[in-house]
Scaffold this active site. Structure first.
Site, PDB file in Angstrom:
ATOM      1  N   TYR A 162      28.508  17.908 -42.029  1.00  0.00           N
ATOM      2  CA  TYR A 162      28.833  18.905 -43.048  1.00  0.00           C
ATOM      3  C   TYR A 162      28.940  20.292 -42.407  1.00  0.00           C
ATOM      4  CZ  TYR A 162      27.939  15.602 -46.853  1.00  0.00           C
ATOM      5  OH  TYR A 162      27.992  14.537 -47.711  1.00  0.00           O
ATOM      6  N   ASP A 202      34.770   9.515 -48.920  1.00  0.00           N
ATOM      7  CA  ASP A 202      33.789  10.535 -48.573  1.00  0.00           C
ATOM      8  C   ASP A 202      34.121  11.123 -47.188  1.00  0.00           C
ATOM      9  OD1 ASP A 202      31.046  11.567 -49.728  1.00  0.00           O
ATOM     10  OD2 ASP A 202      30.704  11.290 -47.599  1.00  0.00           O
ATOM     11  N   HIS A 250      32.210   6.406 -56.642  1.00  0.00           N
ATOM     12  CA  HIS A 250      32.254   6.913 -55.276  1.00  0.00           C
ATOM     13  C   HIS A 250      31.992   5.828 -54.233  1.00  0.00           C
ATOM     14  CE1 HIS A 250      32.044  10.193 -52.363  1.00  0.00           C
ATOM     15  NE2 HIS A 250      30.944   9.665 -51.857  1.00  0.00           N
TER      16      HIS A 250
END
Length: 387
Positions: A310, A177, A364
């Site tokens: 982000y 990630d 994930h």
């Protein structure tokens, strides 16, 4: 660099406030759509919230978290929380592991056990690691960055300084990630210190040059074309969260920082959608494991600041110039239920891919879902760098 020991201490008042909010949840009406089709299932969320309010033992989780050696480092004005677990073996290899969103340092407990003390799991003590697990800026017990500029590139610079300060001149890096982005940035910017990186995810912003004027760039293979199409389709249907995080994080933060039920819905849905659980979350994650991670976000009020990366990464995506190569070798573990599945050739356009593993299961959250598989793959890759 200044380092102090750290211990988690959540006040009784904070615990009481959490329980009061959970019990006072104002529930949204369910839609007539099938379960989970439009997001978090209402019945599942009600059950989790009731457990969080009345049965979940934060104090027990706090004791377990505090059993890990934790510290706070001061790095050029930025305070960074990290775990530093020494390996049990003749010459442990130094490794920095970086988490992502919606995870935290807590997701690596089982993985650290296997990496730091392989003999306890039937392995060779010569394969032990010294493992450093920092909390990303604005996540958990690492305060948010005081100034703009906390993309993967800036975080990598801090991690390199942290590892030097701990006495590791040469080390490896691992991540999935957002942590995969930090690991890539470490390899790209600190090749003098980073011997190799192990990834179990490829950031969606990664893109080698595809300029037709670059004669060294091979045409896209069919597998690469399929990957790019699948990535676009996934982003259209499943990537709304990332678009909000990268464009209007503070609007969302106002809600999630005020409602633990809302926080559980936002994060819990990702643990279901991104894991190898066949739609049943507790096949992979116990309520206690989910709630420990959620509680870290809640008690530190870090859900808003966790989205900041982000925003920063949107401003500094992983774009590589024509002919640019990342020098340290890369290992890639591709888990079948991960949210993207790049072909090897896509990475090889920029990286020296020294090890590639198609895993039989897992998604994930590989460190939580398949710690044995992930630990074995990490050990196999970094064996080449041991003295």
């Amino acid at each position: 660099m200044h380092i102090d020991p750290f211990e988690i201490r959540v006040s009784d008042d904070a615990l009481d406030d959490l329980r009061r909010r959970l019990r006072a949840t104002r529930w949204a009406a369910a839609t007539p759509s099938p379960s989970w089709q439009q997001g978090t299932d209402n019945a599942w969320l009600r059950e989790l919230v009731a457990y969080w309010a009345d049965r979940y033992d934060w104090r027990g989780a706090e004791r377990a978290l505090n059993a890990q050696p934790q510290f706070i480092a001061e790095l050029s004005g930025q305070r960074v929380h990290f775990v530093h677990r020494r390996g049990v073996g003749p010459s442990p290899y130094p490794l920095v592991i970086t988490h992502g969103w919606p995870g935290s340092f807590a997701e690596f407990h089982a993985l650290l056990e296997r990496l730091c003390d392989p003999a306890a799991f039937g392995g060779d003590p010569a394969d032990a690691f010294d493992v450093v697990v920092p909390s990303l800026p604005g996540f958990g017990f690492s305060p948010p960055a005081a100034h703009p500029g906390s993309s993967a590139f800036q975080v990598a610079d801090r991690w390199a300084a942290l590892m030097r300060g701990l006495g590791y001149a040469r080390f490896g890096a691992q991540g999935g990630d957002l942590g995969a982005g930090v690991s890539i940035a470490l390899a790209a910017r600190h090749a003098d210190a980073v011997e190799g990186i192990h990834l179990n995810f490829l950031p969606s912003s990664y893109e080698p040059t595809l300029d037709k004027l670059d004669k060294a760039a091979a045409p896209l293979s069919q597998a690469e074309q399929d990957y790019l199409r699948e990535k676009t389709e996934w982003a259209a249907m499943e990537g709304g969260y990332a678009h909000v995080h990268a464009t209007k994080p503070q609007t969302l933060a106002a809600s999630l920082n005020d409602s633990p039920a809302g926080l559980a819905a936002w994060i819990g849905e990702k643990f279901r959608a991104w894991s190898d659980c066949d739609g049943v979350i507790e096949r992979r994650f116990s309520k206690d494991a989910l709630l420990t991670n959620l509680s870290i976000y809640w008690f530190t009020q870090s859900i808003g600041s966790s989205m900041q990366m982000y925003w920063e990464n949107r401003l500094q995506p992983f774009r590589f110039a024509a002919g640019q190569r990342v020098q340290p070798p890369v290992a890639f573990a591709r888990f079948p239920k991960e949210i993207n599945h790049p072909p090897r050739s896509w990475l090889e356009r920029v990286f020296d891919v020294a090890q590639w593993t198609d895993m039989p299961r897992g998604g994930h959250f590989a460190a939580m879902e398949e710690p044995d598989l992930l630990a074995a793959d990490i050990r196999r890759f970094f064996k080449r760098f041991r003295q």
